[in-house]
Scaffold this motif. Structure first.
Motif, PDB file in Angstrom:
ATOM      1  N   THR A  16       0.839  -1.204   0.000  1.00  0.00           N
ATOM      2  CA  THR A  16       0.000   0.000   0.000  1.00  0.00           C
ATOM      3  C   THR A  16       0.872   1.251   0.000  1.00  0.00           C
ATOM      4  N   ALA A  17       1.909   1.245   0.847  1.00  0.00           N
ATOM      5  CA  ALA A  17       2.805   2.397   0.915  1.00  0.00           C
ATOM      6  C   ALA A  17       3.518   2.622  -0.416  1.00  0.00           C
ATOM      7  N   ILE A  18       3.964   1.545  -1.031  1.00  0.00           N
ATOM      8  CA  ILE A  18       4.664   1.652  -2.315  1.00  0.00           C
ATOM      9  C   ILE A  18       3.723   2.178  -3.394  1.00  0.00           C
ATOM     10  N   GLN A  19       2.503   1.678  -3.423  1.00  0.00           N
ATOM     11  CA  GLN A  19       1.535   2.139  -4.427  1.00  0.00           C
ATOM     12  C   GLN A  19       1.259   3.634  -4.267  1.00  0.00           C
ATOM     13  N   LYS A  20       1.053   4.078  -3.032  1.00  0.00           N
ATOM     14  CA  LYS A  20       0.789   5.501  -2.786  1.00  0.00           C
ATOM     15  C   LYS A  20       2.015   6.354  -3.109  1.00  0.00           C
ATOM     16  N   ALA A  21       3.201   5.854  -2.729  1.00  0.00           N
ATOM     17  CA  ALA A  21       4.427   6.616  -2.968  1.00  0.00           C
ATOM     18  C   ALA A  21       4.733   6.723  -4.457  1.00  0.00           C
ATOM     19  N   SER A  22       4.569   5.644  -5.189  1.00  0.00           N
ATOM     20  CA  SER A  22       4.861   5.681  -6.623  1.00  0.00           C
ATOM     21  C   SER A  22       3.873   6.576  -7.364  1.00  0.00           C
ATOM     22  N   SER A  23       2.619   6.563  -6.931  1.00  0.00           N
ATOM     23  CA  SER A  23       1.636   7.468  -7.541  1.00  0.00           C
ATOM     24  C   SER A  23       2.000   8.926  -7.277  1.00  0.00           C
ATOM     25  N   GLU A  24       2.462   9.205  -6.076  1.00  0.00           N
ATOM     26  CA  GLU A  24       2.900  10.554  -5.728  1.00  0.00           C
ATOM     27  C   GLU A  24       4.085  10.980  -6.590  1.00  0.00           C
ATOM     28  N   LEU A  25       5.038  10.085  -6.790  1.00  0.00           N
ATOM     29  CA  LEU A  25       6.210  10.402  -7.613  1.00  0.00           C
ATOM     30  C   LEU A  25       5.824  10.644  -9.065  1.00  0.00           C
ATOM     31  N   LEU A  26       4.882   9.855  -9.574  1.00  0.00           N
ATOM     32  CA  LEU A  26       4.419  10.058 -10.947  1.00  0.00           C
ATOM     33  C   LEU A  26       3.757  11.422 -11.106  1.00  0.00           C
ATOM     34  N   GLU A  27       3.025  11.846 -10.071  1.00  0.00           N
ATOM     35  CA  GLU A  27       2.407  13.177 -10.106  1.00  0.00           C
ATOM     36  C   GLU A  27       3.472  14.275 -10.190  1.00  0.00           C
ATOM     37  N   ARG A  28       4.647  14.010  -9.640  1.00  0.00           N
ATOM     38  CA  ARG A  28       5.749  14.978  -9.679  1.00  0.00           C
ATOM     39  C   ARG A  28       6.588  14.835 -10.955  1.00  0.00           C
ATOM     40  N   ASN A  29       6.154  13.946 -11.847  1.00  0.00           N
ATOM     41  CA  ASN A  29       6.875  13.670 -13.090  1.00  0.00           C
ATOM     42  C   ASN A  29       8.241  13.031 -12.842  1.00  0.00           C
ATOM     43  N   VAL A  30       8.345  12.296 -11.738  1.00  0.00           N
ATOM     44  CA  VAL A  30       9.546  11.512 -11.460  1.00  0.00           C
ATOM     45  C   VAL A  30       9.378  10.154 -12.140  1.00  0.00           C
ATOM     46  N   ARG A  31      10.389   9.723 -12.868  1.00  0.00           N
ATOM     47  CA  ARG A  31      10.328   8.414 -13.540  1.00  0.00           C
ATOM     48  C   ARG A  31      10.594   7.325 -12.505  1.00  0.00           C
TER      49      ARG A  31
END
Length: 358
Positions: A16-31
């Motif tokens: 769950t933490a990884i899914q939320k964190a990766s979604s947050e990074l994608l919102e920041r345009n981090v690959r």
């Protein structure tokens, strides 16, 4: 490239933490990319991450230490194909010794990859493990404690589920036991908590120079062998007269209830449900509140797919037979067809890392 290794015991909330964190990074345009890992090859967590449209790959049939070459191939693929800047890699929940078997070998052979270890803990079960009053066998508790020991960052997850007084006691306990660690109290469903974790990760340096764990592999192997793995890919079929969502709910709850009635400690019990309209992940641990899971919608469907991952302290035959009996009971009760397309049940083999650097 930064590699954030996310370890911690079964059911601690890593995915769950990884899914939320990766979604947050994608919102920041981090690959960003995600690597899921398991002793088996049918991963609820993998499907859950993929359903959230995050770039994801799997390392299966063994932990990262034993499948080191597969892990490096996945990391290379992310670099070459996605130009990934950050990778969140979730190790299987019965795994430890990541510093010696993953971080240090990567530092030696792939110095361009900087690795940080976060260890997740379900804050509700932490006191029992630390006070040797856990439901799990001593060898299983040994793995749990060694995971805590090697953390760069220790994330006490599900902190929102505790009362203020309970949280105060745990804070005193954990800060006394690990005064030199970065410790976060987190609700991984809270965006601000996840942002704080990512900020800490981004500002933490790799600690590959640290002393590797003093680890007894005989006890480690015995702890893994205490846990049974059960994976099944099943389909529920009906002629349209039976409400399949009701059947799916009944199946999920009956499996959980039967495991609890037999007093078998649950590492995690996960279901990935696909009704053709939407997909859901359902999770239980031994500390889950007794409840009926009823979030599935009442669609007029004729097929329901369910992937089951059960990690339970018992023998794989006992777990296999328990779930087999539940499936047969559900078939008779609801007069529907349940097809077991792929089933595997086993105890993990002895951990044999490709590299181990002290």
């Amino acid at each position: 490239m930064k590699l954030f290794l996310v370890g911690g015991f079964l059911g601690s909330g890593k995915t769950t933490a990884i899914q939320k964190a990766s979604s947050e990074l994608l919102e920041r345009n981090v690959r960003v990319g995600v690597v899921t890992n398991d002793q088996g090859d049918q991963l609820v967590d993998g499907k859950f991450i993929q359903a959230s449209r995050v770039p994801a790959m799997e390392v299966t049939n063994g932990c990262f230490c034993c499948k080191y070459e597969e892990l490096t191939k996945v990391l290379q693929s992310f670099q070459e194909n996605n130009k990934s800047e950050m990778i969140l890699a979730e190790s299987v929940g019965s795994c430890t010794d990541l510093l010696a078997t993953v971080v240090k070998p990567l530092s030696k052979f792939h110095p361009e990859i900087e690795s940080i270890i976060s260890i997740f803990v379900d804050v509700r079960v932490l006191p029992d493990f630390l006070r040797d009053s856990s439901l799990f066998a001593n060898a299983v508790s040994y793995i749990y404690k060694k995971q805590l020991e090697e953390a760069d960052i220790l994330v006490l997850n599900k902190a929102d589920l505790l009362e203020v007084d309970e949280l105060k006691v745990i804070k005193e306990l954990i800060f006394q036991r690990f005064p030199d660690k970065v410790i976060l109290f987190q609700n991984s469903l809270d965006k601000e908590d996840v942002k704080r974790w990512l900020n800490v990760l981004d500002n933490t340096r790799s600690q590959e120079y640290k002393q590797s764990l003093d680890l007894n592999y005989d006890i480690y192997g015995a702890g893994e062998a205490e846990l049974a793995w059960y994976d099944a890919d099943i389909e529920l079929l009906t002629d349209g007269l039976t409400n399949l969502t009701e059947v799916g709910n009944a199946l999920i709850n009956r499996i959980y209830e039967q495991i609890m009635e037999q007093h078998l400690p649950i590492g995690h019990l996960k279901f990935f449900v696909d009704d053709g309209v939407e997909q859901k992940k359902v999770s239980f641990t031994s500390d889950s509140l007794p409840r009926l899971y009823s979030d599935l919608k009442n669609y007029k469907i004729k097929k329901l797919k369910i992937l089951i991952n059960a990690r339970v302290q018992t023998t794989h035959m006992q777990l296999r037979n328990l779930i087999f009996e539940v499936i047969n009971d559900i078939k008779l009760q609801y007069k529907c067809e349940i097809i077991e397309k792929k089933v595997s049940a086993f105890q993990p083999g002895f951990p044999r890392p490709l590299h181990r650097i002290n």
